[in-house]
Design a protein around this motif. Structure first.
Motif, short mmCIF file in Angstrom:
data_model
loop_
_atom_site.label_atom_id
_atom_site.label_comp_id
_atom_site.label_asym_id
_atom_site.label_seq_id
_atom_site.Cartn_x
_atom_site.Cartn_y
_atom_site.Cartn_z
N VAL A 158 -16.11 -64.33 -142.66
CA VAL A 158 -15.17 -64.67 -142.71
C VAL A 158 -14.93 -66.57 -143.07
O VAL A 158 -14.01 -67.17 -143.76
CB VAL A 158 -14.81 -64.69 -140.79
CG1 VAL A 158 -13.74 -65.19 -140.74
CG2 VAL A 158 -14.98 -63.83 -140.60
N LEU A 159 -16.00 -67.48 -142.67
CA LEU A 159 -16.03 -68.24 -142.98
C LEU A 159 -15.58 -68.84 -145.15
O LEU A 159 -14.78 -69.51 -145.67
CB LEU A 159 -17.03 -69.22 -142.88
CG LEU A 159 -16.48 -71.08 -143.89
CD1 LEU A 159 -16.15 -71.78 -142.52
CD2 LEU A 159 -18.28 -71.73 -142.99
N ARG A 160 -16.12 -68.04 -145.43
CA ARG A 160 -16.50 -67.90 -147.33
C ARG A 160 -14.71 -67.09 -147.30
O ARG A 160 -14.41 -67.75 -148.34
CB ARG A 160 -17.32 -66.87 -147.92
CG ARG A 160 -16.70 -66.47 -149.41
CD ARG A 160 -17.78 -65.76 -149.58
NE ARG A 160 -17.44 -64.88 -150.90
CZ ARG A 160 -16.44 -63.67 -151.18
NH1 ARG A 160 -16.03 -62.59 -150.83
NH2 ARG A 160 -16.66 -63.44 -152.85
N GLN A 161 -13.91 -66.24 -147.07
CA GLN A 161 -12.28 -65.86 -147.17
C GLN A 161 -11.90 -66.82 -146.96
O GLN A 161 -10.92 -67.04 -147.85
CB GLN A 161 -12.42 -64.70 -146.05
CG GLN A 161 -12.67 -63.46 -146.81
CD GLN A 161 -13.13 -63.27 -147.89
OE1 GLN A 161 -14.23 -63.05 -148.89
NE2 GLN A 161 -12.25 -63.21 -148.79
N GLY A 162 -12.09 -68.00 -145.89
CA GLY A 162 -11.48 -68.81 -145.42
C GLY A 162 -11.53 -69.99 -146.32
O GLY A 162 -10.71 -69.71 -146.61
N LEU A 163 -12.49 -70.11 -147.00
CA LEU A 163 -12.52 -71.11 -148.02
C LEU A 163 -11.76 -71.03 -149.20
O LEU A 163 -11.55 -71.98 -150.28
CB LEU A 163 -13.87 -71.67 -148.28
CG LEU A 163 -14.34 -72.48 -147.22
CD1 LEU A 163 -16.38 -72.74 -147.66
CD2 LEU A 163 -14.62 -73.52 -146.76
N ARG A 164 -11.88 -69.46 -149.36
CA ARG A 164 -11.09 -69.21 -150.71
C ARG A 164 -9.70 -68.49 -150.50
O ARG A 164 -8.61 -68.80 -151.60
CB ARG A 164 -11.65 -67.76 -151.08
CG ARG A 164 -13.38 -67.89 -151.78
CD ARG A 164 -14.18 -66.99 -151.68
NE ARG A 164 -13.53 -65.16 -152.76
CZ ARG A 164 -13.51 -65.40 -153.56
NH1 ARG A 164 -15.11 -65.98 -153.95
NH2 ARG A 164 -13.14 -64.53 -153.91
N ARG A 165 -9.20 -69.09 -149.32
CA ARG A 165 -8.19 -68.23 -148.50
C ARG A 165 -7.39 -67.42 -149.25
O ARG A 165 -6.28 -67.11 -150.26
CB ARG A 165 -7.29 -69.87 -149.74
CG ARG A 165 -7.46 -71.13 -148.89
CD ARG A 165 -6.53 -72.05 -149.74
NE ARG A 165 -6.33 -73.53 -148.90
CZ ARG A 165 -6.30 -74.37 -148.91
NH1 ARG A 165 -4.97 -74.42 -149.37
NH2 ARG A 165 -6.49 -75.96 -148.23
N GLU A 166 -8.20 -66.48 -149.03
CA GLU A 166 -8.37 -65.15 -149.86
C GLU A 166 -8.57 -63.84 -148.24
O GLU A 166 -9.40 -64.19 -148.11
CB GLU A 166 -9.27 -64.53 -150.78
CG GLU A 166 -9.45 -63.61 -151.83
CD GLU A 166 -10.43 -62.88 -152.57
OE1 GLU A 166 -9.93 -63.62 -153.72
OE2 GLU A 166 -11.12 -62.86 -152.03
#
Length: 209
Positions: free
Chosen positions: A30-38
């Motif tokens: 979830v953190l990864r997707q947030g960082l990617r804004r994806e």
């Protein structure tokens, strides 16, 4: 009555937040997707809805089981208390040797379908998901009488919503915090205290009755 309902809500919120705030594959994803804004919205919504359904199923199922077999309720409460105390002890040990939560925020765009399949795997193929939501949260929620167990469920679902929304949409703000061992030391120490209080409270309710 309103005070009891509020207490049930707070208990559900505190218990669930203590369980989901941890270094793990789902949180890192979830953190990864947030960082990617994806695909942040579907990712956050999936996590919240999955938790809500599993927690509601756990509370409802455990409540029916306890109503039909009172002795099972006592055993479930004691087992839940032991698990909570054990979880708290593990959190205390993690506080002594804190880790970090890291997620890669770079790379090409990933199709939504692939993201959701990966997230479903992290969420639904993890045995701890069912242990935490259906068994543990369900057993604690089942100890609340009548409508109070649904206030407990609402509190638990709210904790899930707050956590995953903060992780997904606040990723760029909270990521540096999650990469500091000292922050996790404080967080795990707080989780240990909360779990000790909840576990002790469960034991007290069983043996003081």
């Amino acid at each position: 009555m309103e005070q009891l309902n509020s207490s049930s809500f707070v208990t559900g919120f505190g218990l669930t937040l203590g369980l989901i705030v941890a270094i793990g594959a789902q949180n890192a994803f979830v953190l990864r997707q947030g960082l990617r804004r994806e695909h942040v919205l579907p990712v956050v919504v999936f996590c919240i809805v999955a938790d809500l359904l599993l927690i509601a199923a756990g509370v409802g199922g455990m409540a029916r089981l306890v109503a039909a077999h009172p002795a099972v309720g006592t055993a479930v409460a004691v087992g839940g208390a032991v698990f909570l105390l054990g979880y708290g002890a593990r959190a205390a040990l993690r506080a002594l040797h804190p880790g970090v939560l890291q997620a890669q925020g770079e790379g090409g765009a990933t199709p939504l379908a692939r993201v959701m399949v990966q997230l479903a795997g992290f969420t639904l193929l993890n045995p701890h998901t069912y242990l935490d939501t259906v068994v543990l949260v369900g057993s604690v929620g089942a100890q609340h009488a009548g409508v109070m167990k649904w206030y407990f469920t609402a509190g638990a679902a709210s904790a899930s919503g707050v956590w995953f929304a903060a992780l997904g949409y606040g990723a760029r703000l909270v990521a540096p915090w999650f990469q500091r061992p000292a922050a996790w030391r404080v967080l795990d120490a707080a989780v240990a205290v909360v779990m000790a209080i909840l576990g002790g409270g469960l034991l007290w309710s069983v043996f003081s009755a």
